[in-house]
Enzyme design. Structure first.
Site, PDB file in Angstrom:
ATOM      1  CE  LYS A 254      -3.091   2.621   3.058  1.00  0.00           C
ATOM      2  NZ  LYS A 254      -3.754   2.666   4.377  1.00  0.00           N
ATOM      3  CE  LYS A 266      -6.521   9.285   7.361  1.00  0.00           C
ATOM      4  NZ  LYS A 266      -6.961   8.135   8.157  1.00  0.00           N
ATOM      5  CG  ASP A 277      -1.968   5.452   4.846  1.00  0.00           C
ATOM      6  OD1 ASP A 277      -1.764   4.471   5.576  1.00  0.00           O
ATOM      7  OD2 ASP A 277      -3.079   5.717   4.366  1.00  0.00           O
ATOM      8  NE  ARG A 340     -10.369  -1.297   3.924  1.00  0.00           N
ATOM      9  CZ  ARG A 340     -10.891  -1.441   5.144  1.00  0.00           C
ATOM     10  NH1 ARG A 340     -12.086  -1.975   5.293  1.00  0.00           N
ATOM     11  NH2 ARG A 340     -10.212  -1.076   6.219  1.00  0.00           N
TER      12      ARG A 340
END
EC number: 3.4.11.1
Length: 502
Positions: A254, A266, A277, A340
């Site tokens: 990812k 967020k 991330d 995902r």
């Protein structure tokens, strides 16, 4: 970004002379502080006890060396035992904490595996990230590692140093990528760095897919996440194909270079660390780099799924439907569950090559950090033997993976969408987030030519990917989690391909 290990010299010596600014000695915890049995500094045990030294991990106690005005003894805590992994962390902790120009690590080791661990720890502890600082951090220039091993050759010592340098240097580059701010590292720049760094390494090739190629391949997950950003997404395929191999491993990472959460925005406090991330993609790159430079006899393919999750008039909306590369459609119920979505494309693409095993790594869920803390990665998948092999590989290098079951009917039911094949986030708040993320990804597993599911594992590294405090060889910040564990797994595939690992 450059390999920081080129700025520090690590030497292995059997010379007993003390010529460094600081001599590092290990001390173990117990009823009283303990030094190795054959340590030349055991006379200091009483002094350490009187000073209240406990031998706990990361504890550093400095004492002037008897008879010397300039040399300092630094006693570093190793915890309960003088094991290889504990000595590795202790060596790294000492190098991280001590800024002297020349350090000598005198751990009185008599075994090659412990010597290798100490050298690796020393290199890892020398990492510094000063890109955005006006003043550079202090770091040792020379690290001498002494030993008491009979019969070890100079060639063996050089091999130990070379291997540790490759591992630490590659982990350092992954940390550099993760430390770099989102405005300095967008998907195309990430892809360009990977291609440039790996250029010229034998048996390795890099292919970068721009948004046009992604569109041609119908990679709706990556394109959907990236469409709200001014910086378009990329998919980078790194292929290491040695002359001889029996196993093929695919790694999917990812790579969200910055995650605002998209329209499911967020809060400010949660957004601050979201340059991290892309840890999964950075660490997959590091694994490929190490495997290639160590010339392991295993084919490895890395898939870096790179995008920036921003909010704009073109960003995906809650309720939008994305058609992924596999053809499966996803109702986006929450744009902040974007990792995902990009992995869905990466996993399906990896499966097209019918590898022997597929492993994805991602900072996927906050739930993993809540459940397992900062020292343990969640491990899920479709093959118990594979999960066990990965747990063993992690333990051997001092990392922790915990296998978590996902065979729950409630999780499967939570995938249901009224208008698409599946949802990316369940509407019920009673569903465990870490496990649901894995169940979602399992929808994109592939079968092999025999019609059986390809062994697949999912690593949720949201907890240990980023350390909130200094410990061992890691400073506060990115840790390079799972890189060394996956390299060890690759080594097992390379050295004993017939061994049942999955």
């Amino acid at each position: 970004m450059s390999d920081y290990t080129n700025t520090v010299t690590v030497e292995i010596t059997s010379d007993d002379s003390l010529v460094a600014d600081v001599i590092v000695v290990p001390v173990a915890s117990g009823a009283v502080p303990r030094l190795p049995e054959d340590s030349k500094f055991r006379a200091y045990e009483d002094i350490l006890q009187k000073l209240g030294v406990t031998g706990s991990k990361d504890e550093l106690t400095r004492i002037p060396l008897d008879g010397s005005k300039h040399v300092v003894l630094a006693f570093i805590g190793v915890g309960k035992a003088f094991s290889a992994t504990e000595l590795m962390f202790a060596a790294g902790s000492a190098v991280r904490q001590i800024g002297a120009r020349c350090i000598q690590i005198d751990f009185s080791v008599t075994q090659k595996d412990k010597l290798s661990a100490i050298v690796e720890g020393a290199f890892l502890g020398a990492y510094r990230f000063d890109k955005y600082r006006s003043k550079k951090s202090e770091c040792p220039e020379v690290i001498r590692v002494s030993h008491n091993i009979n019969g070890i050759t100079d060639s063996e010592c050089r091999q130990i140093i070379a291997r540790a340098k490759v591992i630490a240097g590659s982990v350092g580059l992954a940390k550099d990528l993760v430390n770099t701010t989102g405005d300095d590292l967008y998907p195309a720049q990430f892809a360009s760095f990977v291609a440039k760094d790996l250029e010229g390494i034998d048996h390795i090739s890099v292919e970068s897919w721009d948004e046009k190629r992604l569109q041609e391949k119908s990679c709706g997950g990556i394109l959907g996440v990236g469409r709200g950003s001014n910086f378009p997404p990329r998919l980078v395929k790194i292929s290491y194909t040695p002359g001889q191999y029996k196993k093929h491993l695919s790694l999917v990472g990812k790579g969200i270079t910055f995650d605002t959460g998209g329209l499911s925005l967020k809060p400010a406090s949660a957004m601050l660390g979201m340059k991290y991330d892309m840890t999964g993609a950075a660490n997959v790159f590091a694994v490929l780099r190490i495997v290639a430079l160590l010339r392991l006899s295993v084919r490895v393919t890395g898939w870096l799924c790179l995008a920036e999750n921003m909010l704009s008039g073109s960003a995906i909306r809650p309720g939008d439907i994305l058609r992924t590369y596999s053809g499966k459609t996803v109702e986006v119920t929450n744009t902040d569950a974007e990792g995902r979505l990009v992995l869905a494309d990466g996993l399906a693409l990896a499966g097209d090559e019918r590898p022997d095993v597929i492993i994805d790594i991602a900072t996927l869920t906050g739930a993993a950090k809540v459940a397992l803390g900062e020292s343990c990665s969640g491990l899920m998948g479709n093959n118990p033997d594979l999960l066990c092999s990965l747990e063993v590989a992690a333990k051997s290098v001092g990392e922790k993976f915990l296998a978590v079951p996902i065979d729950d009917d409630a999780l499967q039911k939570a995938l249901k969408s009224d208008i698409a094949d599946i949802v990316n986030v369940p509407t019920s708040n009673k569903v465990p987030g870490m496990q649901f993320g894995a169940v979602f990804l399992k929808e994109f597993e592939t079968t092999n030519d025999s019609g059986e599911a390809i062994p697949w594992a999912h690593l949720d590294v949201a907890g240990p990917a980023n350390a909130s405090y200094d410990t061992g060889f890691n400073s506060c910040g990115p840790t390079g989690v799972a890189v060394r564990s996956l390299v060890e797994f690759c080594r097992c595939l390379s050295s004993a391909p017939e061994r049942k690992l999955f």
